[in-house]
Design an enzyme around this catalytic site. Structure first.
Site, PDB file in Angstrom:
ATOM      1  CG  ASP A 138      -6.847  24.753  40.682  1.00 48.44           C
ATOM      2  OD1 ASP A 138      -6.966  25.792  40.003  1.00 48.44           O
ATOM      3  OD2 ASP A 138      -6.478  24.751  41.869  1.00 48.44           O
ATOM      4  CB  ILE A 139      -2.661  22.742  43.384  1.00 43.26           C
ATOM      5  CG1 ILE A 139      -1.803  21.920  44.330  1.00 43.26           C
ATOM      6  CG2 ILE A 139      -2.898  24.132  43.933  1.00 43.26           C
ATOM      7  CD1 ILE A 139      -0.376  22.425  44.460  1.00 43.26           C
ATOM      8  CG  ASN A 156     -10.803  34.247  38.140  1.00 37.26           C
ATOM      9  OD1 ASN A 156     -12.000  34.443  37.926  1.00 37.26           O
ATOM     10  ND2 ASN A 156     -10.365  33.220  38.840  1.00 37.26           N
ATOM     11  N   GLY A 158     -10.261  38.641  40.548  1.00 36.46           N
ATOM     12  CA  GLY A 158      -9.784  37.598  41.456  1.00 36.46           C
ATOM     13  C   GLY A 158      -8.613  36.801  40.913  1.00 36.46           C
ATOM     14  CD  GLN A 159      -4.715  37.320  36.101  1.00 36.55           C
ATOM     15  OE1 GLN A 159      -5.202  38.413  35.774  1.00 36.55           O
ATOM     16  NE2 GLN A 159      -3.862  36.664  35.340  1.00 36.55           N
ATOM     17  CG  HIS A 172      -4.926  30.922  34.864  1.00 35.19           C
ATOM     18  ND1 HIS A 172      -4.192  32.031  35.239  1.00 35.19           N
ATOM     19  CD2 HIS A 172      -5.878  30.776  35.816  1.00 35.19           C
ATOM     20  CE1 HIS A 172      -4.679  32.519  36.365  1.00 35.19           C
ATOM     21  NE2 HIS A 172      -5.716  31.780  36.733  1.00 35.19           N
ATOM     22  CG  HIS A 225     -10.130  28.667  36.841  1.00 33.77           C
ATOM     23  ND1 HIS A 225      -9.486  28.152  37.944  1.00 33.77           N
ATOM     24  CD2 HIS A 225      -9.698  29.953  36.733  1.00 33.77           C
ATOM     25  CE1 HIS A 225      -8.711  29.085  38.480  1.00 33.77           C
ATOM     26  NE2 HIS A 225      -8.827  30.187  37.765  1.00 33.77           N
TER      27      HIS A 225
HETATM   28  P1  5GP Z   1      -6.590  32.416  39.616  1.00 38.01           P
HETATM   29  O1  5GP Z   1      -7.149  32.723  40.968  1.00 38.01           O
HETATM   30  O2  5GP Z   1      -5.315  33.165  39.344  1.00 38.01           O
HETATM   31  O3  5GP Z   1      -7.599  32.574  38.514  1.00 38.01           O
HETATM   32  O4  5GP Z   1      -6.289  30.866  39.604  1.00 38.01           O
HETATM   33  C1  5GP Z   1      -5.038  30.281  39.815  1.00 38.01           C
HETATM   34  C2  5GP Z   1      -5.281  28.823  40.080  1.00 38.01           C
HETATM   35  O5  5GP Z   1      -4.070  28.123  39.986  1.00 38.01           O
HETATM   36  C3  5GP Z   1      -5.856  28.539  41.473  1.00 38.01           C
HETATM   37  O6  5GP Z   1      -7.108  27.857  41.344  1.00 38.01           O
HETATM   38  C4  5GP Z   1      -4.791  27.687  42.139  1.00 38.01           C
HETATM   39  O7  5GP Z   1      -5.327  26.684  42.970  1.00 38.01           O
HETATM   40  C5  5GP Z   1      -4.038  27.118  40.950  1.00 38.01           C
HETATM   41  N1  5GP Z   1      -2.630  26.853  41.227  1.00 38.01           N
HETATM   42  C6  5GP Z   1      -1.738  27.738  41.744  1.00 38.01           C
HETATM   43  N2  5GP Z   1      -0.527  27.174  41.844  1.00 38.01           N
HETATM   44  C7  5GP Z   1      -0.644  25.913  41.354  1.00 38.01           C
HETATM   45  C8  5GP Z   1       0.297  24.834  41.188  1.00 38.01           C
HETATM   46  O8  5GP Z   1       1.478  24.929  41.504  1.00 38.01           O
HETATM   47  N3  5GP Z   1      -0.202  23.675  40.667  1.00 38.01           N
HETATM   48  C9  5GP Z   1      -1.509  23.543  40.286  1.00 38.01           C
HETATM   49  N4  5GP Z   1      -1.872  22.356  39.776  1.00 38.01           N
HETATM   50  N5  5GP Z   1      -2.410  24.539  40.426  1.00 38.01           N
HETATM   51  C10 5GP Z   1      -1.984  25.713  40.955  1.00 38.01           C
END
Ligand code: 5GP
Ligand code: ZN
Length: 111
Positions: A29-30, A84, A90-91, A97, A99
């Site tokens: 994750d970034i 999520n 919180g998506q 995806h 985590h």
């Molecule tokens: P969500 O909140 O949708 O469940 O999680 C999306 C996740 O994707 C977040 O934790 C966010 O930091 C990660 N993320 C979003 N864009 C990128 C990206 O371009 N690269 C990487 N490695 N992670 C990303």
């Protein structure tokens, strides 16, 4: 192609893929919230866990988590898998995806 995760799958956004099979791939994750924070995504653009068609990749998701947990050294102390879904879930990225979180004790319940 607007979806950020589709752009990662296509290679348009260079990303270090740490696991992949025919249906899923994983990368760090970034913006990590734990010492180990991996994002495991479907290669196809499925929006979320209750999108029709997800059942075809479900076994691959479970196997990927199991393999990643082992290779990342999470098996002994344990880990958490989070999905999520939607606004209340919180998506932020509308591409399926999961985590994989580990490397510290994670609180429960979530906020
Ligand atoms: P969500 O909140 O949708 O469940 O999680 C999306 C996740 O994707 C977040 O934790 C966010 O930091 C990660 N993320 C979003 N864009 C990128 C990206 O371009 N690269 C990487 N490695 N992670 C990303
Ligand atoms: Zn997508």
């Amino acid at each position: 192609m607007a979806c950020i995760f589709c752009r990662i799958v296509s290679g348009e956004i260079p990303t270090n893929i740490i696991y992949e099979d025919e249906f899923v791939c994983a990368f760090r994750d970034i913006s990590p919230v734990a010492p180990v924070h991996v994002v495991l995504i479907s290669k196809d653009h499925l929006e979320r866990i209750d999108t029709p068609g997800v059942e075809k990749i479900a076994g691959h998701v479970i196997l990927a988590i199991s393999k990643l947990a082992a290779t990342l050294g999470l098996s002994e102390d344990g880990f958490r898998v989070v999905n999520n879904a939607g606004k209340y879930g919180g998506q932020m990225v509308n591409h399926l995806h999961f985590h994989l979180l580990g490397g510290r004790h994670l609180e429960w319940p979530p906020g």
